[in-house]
Structure formats: C-alpha cells, structure tokens
Write an enzyme that holds these catalytic residues in place. Structure first.
Site, mmCIF file in Angstrom:
data_model
loop_
_atom_site.group_PDB
_atom_site.id
_atom_site.type_symbol
_atom_site.label_atom_id
_atom_site.label_comp_id
_atom_site.label_asym_id
_atom_site.label_seq_id
_atom_site.Cartn_x
_atom_site.Cartn_y
_atom_site.Cartn_z
ATOM 1 N N MET A 109 39.240 32.090 38.594
ATOM 2 C CA MET A 109 38.192 32.407 39.565
ATOM 3 C C MET A 109 38.837 32.696 40.909
ATOM 4 S SD MET A 109 35.173 29.669 38.604
ATOM 5 C CE MET A 109 36.256 28.298 38.157
ATOM 6 N N ALA A 110 38.519 33.862 41.470
ATOM 7 C CA ALA A 110 39.105 34.285 42.734
ATOM 8 C C ALA A 110 38.769 33.302 43.849
ATOM 9 C CB ALA A 110 38.598 35.679 43.109
ATOM 10 N N CYS B 280 35.637 41.748 34.419
ATOM 11 C CA CYS B 280 35.148 41.629 35.795
ATOM 12 C C CYS B 280 34.153 42.748 36.107
ATOM 13 C CB CYS B 280 36.304 41.663 36.791
ATOM 14 S SG CYS B 280 35.769 41.492 38.513
ATOM 15 N N HIS C 215 32.829 36.821 27.135
ATOM 16 C CA HIS C 215 31.730 36.462 28.039
ATOM 17 C C HIS C 215 30.472 37.125 27.491
ATOM 18 C CE1 HIS C 215 30.230 35.922 32.427
ATOM 19 N NE2 HIS C 215 29.210 36.009 31.598
ATOM 20 N N ASN D 267 32.281 32.101 26.413
ATOM 21 C CA ASN D 267 32.082 31.996 27.857
ATOM 22 C C ASN D 267 30.692 32.528 28.203
ATOM 23 O OD1 ASN D 267 33.092 33.863 30.706
ATOM 24 N ND2 ASN D 267 32.836 31.664 30.700
ATOM 25 N N ALA E 80 33.659 28.192 33.872
ATOM 26 C CA ALA E 80 33.786 28.804 35.203
ATOM 27 C C ALA E 80 32.886 28.041 36.172
ATOM 28 C CB ALA E 80 33.435 30.285 35.134
#
Length: 354
Positions: free
Chosen positions: A17-18, A100, A170, A201, A225
């Site tokens: 995670m950024a 993303c 995801h 996810n 996340a």
C-alpha cells in the site's frame, strides 16, 4: 501456502500500500503474525535508474523476511532489468502490479490496464521469471476492465503459463469502487482453473472475513489491505482462530500501546518532521472504532509534535475508560472508512488527494 521454497503455512499476507507499508508498519504486522509482508509498490524504471526515492522503498532488514516486492511497469526489457536488480536484494517474492486502478497509473498503460492484453502481461512475467535468479514471481490482478469485460480466467491461465508461481486476485473490476461488493466467486473459479497457488483479495476487513473467503473460495491465502489499517491485530486474530479456535483479545490497552510503538518506529525511521503526518494518520486508524473518534480527529490534526500526539491519544484512551464519551458515531465512521480510508477528510478536501 507454499511458493517455491517459501512456506508461510496458513498465515495471511499484508498487501503493498502506497505511503503505508513502510518498514515501521511491516514490523508491526509481522509482530502480530503476518506470514508475508510487501514493500510499497516501486517503479521498474526507477529501479534501473537508481532513483533515490524508489530505492528507499526497497529497503528492508533481514529481520523482516519473508518479504515481497511489487513492481510497476509495462516494458518487458525494463521489467526484466528491474527484476534482476531487485533479485540481488534477496526478497522472497517479486510481484508485477496488474491491478492498480488509479487513473494516473492506468493512463500510462500500467497497473490494471495490463488486464486488457493477457498475452502482453504474460511476456512481462516471462521476463521476470528469466531474470529473478529463482525468486518466485507473482502477479496481482483484478477481474477485468469492468463487469462487461471480465477476463480473469483467461488472464490467470496466461499468468500460469508464463511461469509465475502464484497469482493474487482482487475480486473487483478496474472500474469498481471500494464500496462495491467484491465478487469472491471469481476467486473460486480461478482456483478451480489453475494449478499454482491463488491468494484472494477484496472486502476483507476482519479476520472472520478472511476465514469466510478461504472457506468460500478455497484460496490458498488472503491478502489484507484496508483490513490492516489501525488493525494489525487481524493477523493474530486469524492465526488464533484458525490454529487454536480461540479469539485473540484486542482491548484498549493493546490498541494504545501498539499505536505508541508504531509512532516511535515511524519517528525512528523518518525523523519527527516526516513522521508526524504519517503518525497522525495511523493514530486515527487505530482509534476509528472507539468512542469519541470525532473529538479525537480534531485534536490529532492540530498536534505539532510527536510527543504531543502521543499525549493526545493517551489522554483519549484514558477518557474512554472514564466513560466521558456518550455519542457513538462508529457506524458512520465505519461507512466512511469503507468508501475512503482517509475518513476524516471532507468531500472537498478529498479531491486534493486524487
């Protein structure tokens, strides 16, 4: 779950995670039982150009292993060279981001845009496999561009055939919002159609969500996340429930002590000036499900130093035990958090963050 020589058993995985999965957060999550953690996503081009900020994200201590690195890119040669450089650092897994959905990533034909051409994605993965010096390669994907263009089964097969060792699914499309329900049945279909391990996810916010996802989809592990934000305890809760059929108790004292430890780690890693905003963010996540969160938001955002921040959250925890808060806005806050993790921002302020 076994990936090459890496065996994390039945433990969960911390997602990249950024601006979140720095060394401080990874250490906290590992302490609470994460089986594998990720560095922040890094640019493949930045790696081969020795960009300072990119290389900073790649820094990890041997004590943090097992650890994974996620790459962002779309050029096979650049991805291959970046993989070769990263392999020298001896991470336990190297991932290519094909999930993303952020506009500035997709518009540059990276991230989830790679889902539009599974064959091209497979070429990227093959380059990574050829240059990884035996380190397993994974790919994080979504279901497809939108609900009318779901190609996850075709993509998963192409990924497996390209030599990847694991796939992370995801269960949303590129165009889905976080408040949209994840479609876990697609994770199950992927698991039924390929032989390599599958990590699920999407919409896993509690340890019981992780248990339910594994039971429903038969996935090999679950990537956590948002569920870990302010809640690294999710890993211990899951491990305790699955292995011992016990509930790991998370009380206010544990929340406060963990938040304080996290703040101290951030200050040590970044220095007070850079750590303060990060520490404010994590502090609000730690207390988001506690009484008086609206009052705490106002106080935390006004703090000018690390010591002041620690005093504010310590006093807040004390006031909770003294029953000083009557209004319970936790459900409202929880709904905000499910839509945006920076739940304390107004709608107008949020635009500043893209």
């Amino acid at each position: 779950m076994k990936i090459g020589n890496l065996d994390i058993g039945d433990k969960l995985v911390l997602a990249p995670m950024a601006e979140i999965t720095d060394s401080s957060f990874r250490k906290i999550c590992k302490e609470f039982g994460a089986g594998l953690t990720f560095t922040q996503m890094v640019s493949a081009e930045g790696v081969i150009k020795n960009n300072f900020h990119t290389l900073k994200y790649l820094t990890f201590n041997k004590s943090e292993k097992p650890i994974a690195v996620q790459l962002l890119g779309n050029d096979p040669e650049i991805i291959g060279e970046a993989t070769k450089e990263i392999s020298k650092l001896k991470p336990d897994l190297i991932d290519i981001n094909a999930g993303c959905p952020v506009d500035k990533v997709v518009s540059n034909k990276m991230g989830a845009s790679l889902l539009d051409d599974p064959k091209a994605l497979a070429k990227l993965i093959s380059k990574m496999v050829d240059n990884s010096d035996g380190i397993p390669i994974s790919t994080k994907i979504r279901l497809g561009k939108d609900k009318n263009h779901i190609n996850v089964l075709e993509t998963a097969k192409a990924i497996e055939d390209s030599g990847a060792s694991v796939i992370i699914v995801h269960a949303r499309t590129r165009n889905d919002k976080y408040e949209d329900n994840s479609e876990w049945h697609w994770i199950k279909k992927v698991k039924e159609n390929i032989k390599i391990p599958v990590i699920g996810n999407g919409s896993v916010l509690t340890f019981l969500d992780a248990v339910e996802m594994k039971n429903e989809t038969a996935c090999d592990s679950v990537l956590i996340a948002r569920g870990a934000l302010g809640n690294p305890f999710i890993f211990s809760q899951y491990n305790s429930f699955v292995n011992n059929h016990n509930y790991f108790n998370v009380d206010l004292e544990l929340i406060l002590s963990t938040a304080i430890k996290h703040i101290d780690l951030l200050e040590r890693e970044f220095g007070e000036f850079l750590a303060l905003d990060k520490a404010k963010k994590h502090s609000l996540w730690y207390f988001k499900d506690q009484l008086g969160i609206n009052e705490l938001v106002e106080l935390v955002l006004k703090t000018k130093s690390i010591i002041e921040l620690k005093n504010v959250i310590s006093n807040h925890a004390r006031n909770i035990t003294l029953n000083k808060f009557r209004n319970n806005d936790n459900k409202k806050i929880s709904n905000y958090f499910n839509k945006r993790v920076l739940f304390w921002l107004s709608d107008e302020s949020e635009k500043m963050y893209g």
